[in-house]
Design a protein around this motif. Structure first.
Motif, PDB file in Angstrom:
ATOM      1  N   UNK A   1       0.820  -1.255   0.070  1.00  0.00           N
ATOM      2  CA  UNK A   1       0.105  -0.066  -0.059  1.00  0.00           C
ATOM      3  C   UNK A   1       0.867   1.335   0.106  1.00  0.00           C
ATOM      4  N   UNK A   2       2.155   1.218   0.354  1.00  0.00           N
ATOM      5  CA  UNK A   2       2.907   2.227   0.229  1.00  0.00           C
ATOM      6  C   UNK A   2       3.420   2.679  -0.960  1.00  0.00           C
ATOM      7  N   UNK A   3       3.240   1.605  -1.715  1.00  0.00           N
ATOM      8  CA  UNK A   3       3.561   2.052  -3.255  1.00  0.00           C
ATOM      9  C   UNK A   3       2.689   2.491  -4.158  1.00  0.00           C
ATOM     10  N   UNK A   4       1.377   2.953  -3.556  1.00  0.00           N
ATOM     11  CA  UNK A   4       0.200   3.473  -4.099  1.00  0.00           C
ATOM     12  C   UNK A   4       0.660   4.916  -4.455  1.00  0.00           C
ATOM     13  N   UNK A   5       0.898   5.253  -5.801  1.00  0.00           N
ATOM     14  CA  UNK A   5       1.347   6.565  -6.266  1.00  0.00           C
ATOM     15  C   UNK A   5       0.359   7.658  -6.588  1.00  0.00           C
TER      16      UNK A   5
ATOM     17  N   UNK B   1      -4.998   6.385  -3.444  1.00  0.00           N
ATOM     18  CA  UNK B   1      -4.645   6.578  -2.013  1.00  0.00           C
ATOM     19  C   UNK B   1      -5.854   7.066  -1.163  1.00  0.00           C
ATOM     20  N   UNK B   2      -6.731   7.980  -1.582  1.00  0.00           N
ATOM     21  CA  UNK B   2      -7.873   8.312  -1.080  1.00  0.00           C
ATOM     22  C   UNK B   2      -8.930   7.468  -0.694  1.00  0.00           C
ATOM     23  N   UNK B   3      -8.940   6.216  -1.549  1.00  0.00           N
ATOM     24  CA  UNK B   3      -9.768   5.061  -1.342  1.00  0.00           C
ATOM     25  C   UNK B   3      -9.533   4.558   0.152  1.00  0.00           C
ATOM     26  N   UNK B   4      -8.173   4.495   0.620  1.00  0.00           N
ATOM     27  CA  UNK B   4      -8.008   3.905   1.877  1.00  0.00           C
ATOM     28  C   UNK B   4      -7.694   4.913   2.956  1.00  0.00           C
TER      29      UNK B   4
END
Length: 91
Positions: A67-71, A76-79
């Motif tokens: 999840x840290x790789x989400x760019x 990211x807002x979805x989480x």
């Protein structure tokens, strides 16, 4: 051999255009089905990964790394405020 008539030529052109239209429709349908299958695979795989993360701390750590790789910001807002346990981050 007799020369083709203008009507025969026009008829052949019309058949070619109809065949092209059928081909395009088939290609569009195949692309749609491929996208649906791809989405289904991603949903199933995501569910399996979340299940593993809830049951095994090692998987939770791996998923946190992923999840840290989400760019993308919109991804990211979805989480925001979400945890593997399904509740808010503060829970």
């Amino acid at each position: 051999m007799a020369a083709p008539t203008p009507e025969a030529i026009e008829n052949a052109r019309r058949k070619v255009e109809q065949a092209k239209a059928r081909l395009q429709a088939l290609e569009a349908r195949a692309a749609t089905l491929n996208r649906k299958q791809d989405a289904r695979r991603k949903i199933i795989l995501g569910g399996l990964l979340l299940d593993a993360a809830m049951k095994d701390p090692a998987w939770e750590s791996r998923l946190n790394d992923l999840m840290g790789r989400i760019s993308r910001d919109q991804d990211r807002k979805a989480f925001d405020g979400w945890t593997f346990k399904g509740g808010p981050a503060d829970a």
